[in-house]
Scaffold this motif. Structure first.
Motif, PDB file in Angstrom:
ATOM      1  N   GLY A   7      32.715  20.385  26.281  1.00 14.94           N
ATOM      2  CA  GLY A   7      32.284  21.378  27.335  1.00 14.94           C
ATOM      3  C   GLY A   7      33.402  22.339  27.857  1.00 14.94           C
ATOM      4  N   LYS A  10      33.172  25.599  23.072  1.00 14.22           N
ATOM      5  CA  LYS A  10      33.134  25.921  21.823  1.00 14.22           C
ATOM      6  C   LYS A  10      31.975  26.745  21.780  1.00 14.22           C
ATOM      7  N   THR A  11      30.741  26.331  21.958  1.00 10.85           N
ATOM      8  CA  THR A  11      29.338  27.050  21.639  1.00 10.85           C
ATOM      9  C   THR A  11      29.614  28.523  22.235  1.00 10.85           C
ATOM     10  N   THR A  12      29.991  28.553  23.511  1.00  8.72           N
ATOM     11  CA  THR A  12      30.181  30.014  24.112  1.00  8.72           C
ATOM     12  C   THR A  12      30.997  30.643  23.317  1.00  8.72           C
ATOM     13  N   ARG A 245      38.664  29.683  30.365  1.00 12.22           N
ATOM     14  CA  ARG A 245      38.627  29.525  31.988  1.00 12.22           C
ATOM     15  C   ARG A 245      39.843  29.935  32.857  1.00 12.22           C
ATOM     16  N   ILE A 293      27.447  31.189  30.761  1.00 13.08           N
ATOM     17  CA  ILE A 293      27.463  32.190  30.009  1.00 13.08           C
ATOM     18  C   ILE A 293      26.123  31.927  29.016  1.00 13.08           C
TER      19      ILE A 293
HETATM   20  N1  LIG Z   1      34.864  31.452  30.540  1.00 12.58           N
HETATM   21  C1  LIG Z   1      33.784  30.728  31.396  1.00 12.58           C
HETATM   22  N2  LIG Z   1      33.249  31.118  32.434  1.00 12.58           N
HETATM   23  C2  LIG Z   1      32.337  30.732  33.018  1.00 12.58           C
HETATM   24  N3  LIG Z   1      31.579  29.620  32.267  1.00 12.58           N
HETATM   25  C3  LIG Z   1      32.080  29.104  31.171  1.00 12.58           C
HETATM   26  C4  LIG Z   1      33.149  29.881  30.371  1.00 12.58           C
HETATM   27  N4  LIG Z   1      33.265  29.343  29.294  1.00 12.58           N
HETATM   28  C5  LIG Z   1      32.317  28.244  29.290  1.00 12.58           C
HETATM   29  N5  LIG Z   1      31.540  28.012  30.331  1.00 12.58           N
HETATM   30  C6  LIG Z   1      30.446  27.434  30.652  1.00 12.58           C
HETATM   31  O1  LIG Z   1      30.837  26.105  30.536  1.00 12.58           O
HETATM   32  C7  LIG Z   1      29.681  25.452  29.888  1.00 12.58           C
HETATM   33  C8  LIG Z   1      30.205  24.553  28.681  1.00 12.58           C
HETATM   34  O2  LIG Z   1      30.610  25.773  27.770  1.00 12.58           O
HETATM   35  P1  LIG Z   1      30.201  25.236  26.165  1.00 12.58           P
HETATM   36  O3  LIG Z   1      28.658  24.768  26.143  1.00 12.58           O
HETATM   37  O4  LIG Z   1      30.342  26.524  25.431  1.00 12.58           O
HETATM   38  O5  LIG Z   1      31.231  24.107  25.849  1.00 12.58           O
HETATM   39  P2  LIG Z   1      31.217  23.392  24.506  1.00 12.58           P
HETATM   40  O6  LIG Z   1      32.800  23.110  24.122  1.00 12.58           O
HETATM   41  O7  LIG Z   1      30.379  24.113  23.326  1.00 12.58           O
HETATM   42  O8  LIG Z   1      30.479  22.130  24.815  1.00 12.58           O
HETATM   43  P3  LIG Z   1      30.208  20.566  24.084  1.00 12.58           P
HETATM   44  O9  LIG Z   1      31.439  20.102  23.678  1.00 12.58           O
HETATM   45  O10 LIG Z   1      29.157  20.061  24.975  1.00 12.58           O
HETATM   46  O11 LIG Z   1      29.598  21.255  22.839  1.00 12.58           O
HETATM   47  C9  LIG Z   1      28.631  26.009  29.832  1.00 12.58           C
HETATM   48  O12 LIG Z   1      27.736  26.104  30.713  1.00 12.58           O
HETATM   49  C10 LIG Z   1      29.237  27.388  29.537  1.00 12.58           C
HETATM   50  O13 LIG Z   1      28.237  28.552  29.933  1.00 12.58           O
END
Ligand SMILES: Nc1ncnc2c1ncn2[C@@H]1O[C@H](COP(=O)(O)OP(=O)(O)OP(=O)(O)O)[C@@H](O)[C@H]1O
Ligand SMILES: [Mg+2]
Length: 308
Positions: A7, A10-12, A245, A293
């Motif tokens: 969370g 990574k995906t973002t 963040r 995002i």
């Molecule tokens: N800089 C940011 N500002 C606002 N929201 C953010 C930001 N970065 C990420 N998010 C939000 O946080 C949430 C988690 O981000 P993301 O899915 O990219 O994480 P992840 O590391 O891929 O998670 P996972 O481990 O579940 O795959 C998403 O809803 C994303 O939109």
């Protein structure tokens, strides 16, 4: 590759990096093996198990469906056994063996690994962005190449030995030295070659970059340090750290509530700590946006922060 705890973004960042590179005219594939289907969320399109789906000019996204892969795998194994042993129908025992083996967790892992190898070996894109699952699991996938490599080496060696014996036996029996082509050895060499190709791509500093995503919080910093040590042991080429963040410092000058002031101060402390720990390996800081995002315009904003 973007790695990090669950969370953190990574995906973002995978989507943002894909967007950036595609906008510069490179052909890019962003892909994941995550059954949570988060690329579908961020690109607002159903991608799961659909192969590469075009998102915009030069940008494709793909979510691998492991179950679908396992079914294809079973069919492939059935076909190979039929071909090698000249069966028209598979005997009951073999069929039930294939079904039981498919229920093994290792089968899912190897189906996923195989799908990733397929994508990389095909070489249809300039850039591949591998949106990884959270840390522990990601390391598992990456280490798989090393493990498979050693395993296949061993089996191939054994098969080669057996073939020598076979050859001697055949010569004694028939007085000729030509043996039918060894289909099993051929299959092993094919797998070996695929694994070599993909693991050499994954550990090649010239071609692969692994970025850690973290946020300014104590536990996350500690976990990232530990994970980085583990990853470098598997020769994963760590190319930098991205801090996500980060509360915008512009807020500081305004009349802000106590609560927010505390959070900004706390982050400041951990940002210092991050600087101390990772130094100039920190390649970007991305602010906390006012909303999550999703969709290309938001992805574009993140890309701007990531690559400015
Ligand atoms: N800089 C940011 N500002 C606002 N929201 C953010 C930001 N970065 C990420 N998010 C939000 O946080 C949430 C988690 O981000 P993301 O899915 O990219 O994480 P992840 O590391 O891929 O998670 P996972 O481990 O579940 O795959 C998403 O809803 C994303 O939109
Ligand atoms: Mg994700």
């Amino acid at each position: 590759m973007f790695g990090g705890k669950g969370g953190l973004g990574k995906t973002t960042f995978s989507a943002a990096a894909g967007y950036h590179l595609a906008s510069q005219g490179h052909r890019v594939l962003v892909f994941s093996v995550d059954p949570q289907a988060s690329l579908s969320d961020i690109f607002r399109q159903d991608l799961f198990g659909k192969g590469p789906v075009k998102i915009m000019d030069n940008l494709w996204a793909q979510e691998i469906d492991a179950d679908q892969r396992i079914k294809a795998y079973q069919d492939e194994i059935r076909a190979k056994i039929r071909e090698m042993y000249g069966f028209t129908d598979l005997p009951e025992e073999i069929e039930s063996y294939i079904k039981a083996a498919s229920a093994e967790p290792a089968m899912e892992e190897s189906a996923i690994f195989d799908a990733v190898v397929d994508i990389m070996v095909a070489g249809e894109y300039d850039y591949y962005i591998y949106d990884l699952v959270p840390l522990g699991h990601a390391l598992y996938y990456l280490s798989m190449a090393t493990v498979y490599d050693a395993w296949i080496d061993k089996i191939t060696g054994l098969r080669e030995q057996m073939r020598e014996y076979d050859q001697v036996a055949a010569q004694i029996k028939r007085g000729d030295s030509v043996l039918d082509e060894d289909a099993i050895l051929e299959e092993l060499l094919y797998i070996k070659n695929r694994i070599h190709t993909s693991s050499s791509i994954l550990t090649d500093r010239e071609r692969t970059a692994f970025f850690f995503v973290l946020v300014p919080e104590e536990m996350i910093i500690l976990d990232t340090v530990k994970a980085a040590e583990l990853f470098s042991r598997f020769q994963v080429p760590i190319a930098g750290y991205v801090v996500n963040r980060v509360l915008p410092t512009e807020l500081w000058t305004e009349e802000i509530p106590e609560y927010l002031r505390h959070r900004i101060e706390m982050q400041g402390q951990y940002l210092d700590k991050i600087k101390e720990t990772f130094g100039n390996q920190v390649i970007a800081r991305v602010p906390e946006m006012e909303r999550d995002i999703t969709g290309l315009p938001m992805i574009a904003r993140v890309a701007e922060c990531l690559f400015r």
